[in-house]
Scaffold this motif. Structure first.
Motif, PDB file in Angstrom:
ATOM      1  N   LEU A 122       0.793  -0.939   0.092  1.00  0.00           N
ATOM      2  CA  LEU A 122      -0.456   0.141  -0.150  1.00  0.00           C
ATOM      3  C   LEU A 122       0.565   1.318  -0.127  1.00  0.00           C
ATOM      4  O   LEU A 122       0.920   2.106  -0.558  1.00  0.00           O
ATOM      5  CB  LEU A 122      -0.731   0.324   1.561  1.00  0.00           C
ATOM      6  CG  LEU A 122      -1.785  -1.044   1.063  1.00  0.00           C
ATOM      7  CD1 LEU A 122      -2.873  -0.700   2.254  1.00  0.00           C
ATOM      8  CD2 LEU A 122      -3.001  -0.851   0.103  1.00  0.00           C
ATOM      9  N   GLU A 123       1.995   1.484   0.315  1.00  0.00           N
ATOM     10  CA  GLU A 123       2.820   2.453   0.617  1.00  0.00           C
ATOM     11  C   GLU A 123       3.304   3.001  -0.446  1.00  0.00           C
ATOM     12  O   GLU A 123       3.960   3.937  -0.699  1.00  0.00           O
ATOM     13  CB  GLU A 123       4.407   1.933   1.657  1.00  0.00           C
ATOM     14  CG  GLU A 123       3.615   1.604   3.329  1.00  0.00           C
ATOM     15  CD  GLU A 123       3.412   0.723   2.872  1.00  0.00           C
ATOM     16  OE1 GLU A 123       2.659   0.479   4.349  1.00  0.00           O
ATOM     17  OE2 GLU A 123       3.082  -0.613   2.568  1.00  0.00           O
ATOM     18  N   ALA A 125       1.949   4.009  -3.635  1.00  0.00           N
ATOM     19  CA  ALA A 125       0.528   4.691  -3.850  1.00  0.00           C
ATOM     20  C   ALA A 125       0.285   5.931  -3.172  1.00  0.00           C
ATOM     21  O   ALA A 125       1.001   6.129  -1.903  1.00  0.00           O
ATOM     22  CB  ALA A 125      -0.194   3.825  -4.339  1.00  0.00           C
ATOM     23  N   ASP A 126      -0.008   7.361  -3.784  1.00  0.00           N
ATOM     24  CA  ASP A 126       0.252   7.988  -2.968  1.00  0.00           C
ATOM     25  C   ASP A 126      -1.591   8.605  -3.197  1.00  0.00           C
ATOM     26  O   ASP A 126      -1.966   8.984  -2.420  1.00  0.00           O
ATOM     27  CB  ASP A 126       0.559   9.502  -4.433  1.00  0.00           C
ATOM     28  CG  ASP A 126       2.546   8.917  -4.846  1.00  0.00           C
ATOM     29  OD1 ASP A 126       2.970   9.535  -3.539  1.00  0.00           O
ATOM     30  OD2 ASP A 126       2.881   9.065  -5.353  1.00  0.00           O
ATOM     31  N   TYR A 127      -2.255   7.732  -4.248  1.00  0.00           N
ATOM     32  CA  TYR A 127      -3.771   7.898  -3.863  1.00  0.00           C
ATOM     33  C   TYR A 127      -4.119   6.945  -4.827  1.00  0.00           C
ATOM     34  O   TYR A 127      -3.754   5.622  -5.207  1.00  0.00           O
ATOM     35  CB  TYR A 127      -4.021   8.840  -5.679  1.00  0.00           C
ATOM     36  CG  TYR A 127      -3.242  10.348  -5.789  1.00  0.00           C
ATOM     37  CD1 TYR A 127      -3.499  10.965  -4.679  1.00  0.00           C
ATOM     38  CD2 TYR A 127      -1.727  10.335  -6.280  1.00  0.00           C
ATOM     39  CE1 TYR A 127      -3.371  12.044  -4.607  1.00  0.00           C
ATOM     40  CE2 TYR A 127      -1.929  11.669  -5.740  1.00  0.00           C
ATOM     41  CZ  TYR A 127      -2.297  13.182  -5.187  1.00  0.00           C
ATOM     42  OH  TYR A 127      -1.023  14.014  -5.005  1.00  0.00           O
ATOM     43  N   LEU A 128      -5.012   6.568  -4.009  1.00  0.00           N
ATOM     44  CA  LEU A 128      -6.092   5.591  -4.719  1.00  0.00           C
ATOM     45  C   LEU A 128      -7.928   6.069  -5.073  1.00  0.00           C
ATOM     46  O   LEU A 128      -8.603   6.893  -4.843  1.00  0.00           O
ATOM     47  CB  LEU A 128      -6.770   4.209  -3.482  1.00  0.00           C
ATOM     48  CG  LEU A 128      -7.800   3.454  -4.075  1.00  0.00           C
ATOM     49  CD1 LEU A 128      -7.297   2.206  -4.561  1.00  0.00           C
ATOM     50  CD2 LEU A 128      -8.246   2.191  -2.212  1.00  0.00           C
ATOM     51  N   LEU A 142      -5.086   2.172   4.566  1.00  0.00           N
ATOM     52  CA  LEU A 142      -4.618   2.839   3.332  1.00  0.00           C
ATOM     53  C   LEU A 142      -4.217   4.396   4.015  1.00  0.00           C
ATOM     54  O   LEU A 142      -2.834   5.133   3.719  1.00  0.00           O
ATOM     55  CB  LEU A 142      -5.221   3.299   2.396  1.00  0.00           C
ATOM     56  CG  LEU A 142      -5.989   1.414   1.821  1.00  0.00           C
ATOM     57  CD1 LEU A 142      -7.610   1.681   1.043  1.00  0.00           C
ATOM     58  CD2 LEU A 142      -5.480   2.463   0.442  1.00  0.00           C
ATOM     59  N   VAL A 147      -2.013   6.728   2.055  1.00  0.00           N
ATOM     60  CA  VAL A 147      -1.978   7.110   0.275  1.00  0.00           C
ATOM     61  C   VAL A 147      -3.431   7.351   0.543  1.00  0.00           C
ATOM     62  O   VAL A 147      -4.524   7.419   1.588  1.00  0.00           O
ATOM     63  CB  VAL A 147      -2.816   5.218   0.403  1.00  0.00           C
ATOM     64  CG1 VAL A 147      -3.699   5.668  -0.719  1.00  0.00           C
ATOM     65  CG2 VAL A 147      -1.390   4.586  -0.038  1.00  0.00           C
TER      66      VAL A 147
END
Length: 153
Positions: A122-123, A125-128, A142, A147
């Motif tokens: 998960l780390e 990503a900056d965005y979901l 998240l 995130v």
């Protein structure tokens, strides 16, 4: 996220796994899209490595991106982002590693699921970007991973 680019002066250059995207970008005059990897005729997508070694030397041609948009098959608090195809997972992981910022694309049917091939924790990503709030345990994971969840209309 791309509002700043829209106001920018240079066209958007993208790397994509959709073989039809380069034609669409040229037609819409939004910039250029360069598919990387190996083409799959049935799905009209690519998979596999995003860099290439020159046959005449040991030099490897690599790519770097300001922003990667990565569609995954599953998102879970324990396994992170996963997909069902090893080649796709390798291509996604490589693009994530070569990008300054990463947006993961996954609708709510992907929440809480784990698939065969790990893409990234998960780390990474900056965005979901999704269509609904994630369930509480996933939302907490998240948030702890830094995130930002963006819900489309």
């Amino acid at each position: 996220m791309l509002d700043r680019h829209e106001a920018g002066t240079r066209p958007l250059t993208t790397d994509c796994d959709a073989l039809q995207q380069p034609k669409r970008n040229e037609k819409d005059r939004r910039g250029r899209a360069y598919p990387t990897g190996t083409g799959r005729t049935i799905t009209q997508t690519t998979t596999g490595p995003i860099s290439m070694r020159l046959a005449s030397s040991d030099h490897e041609i690599d790519v770097h991106a300001e922003f990667a948009f990565i569609g995954v098959g599953a998102v879970s608090a324990t396994s992170g982002f996963t997909t069902s195809n090893l080649g796709d997972a390798a291509m996604m992981a490589a693009m994530i590693a070569r990008s300054a910022r990463v947006a993961i694309l996954a609708d709510s049917t992907k929440f809480g699921n784990d698939l065969f091939a790990e893409v990234a924790p998960l780390e990474a990503a900056d965005y979901l970007i999704t269509n609904a709030e994630p369930p509480a345990p996933l939302a907490a994971a998240l948030k702890a991973a830094g995130v930002e969840v963006l819900i489309g209309e």
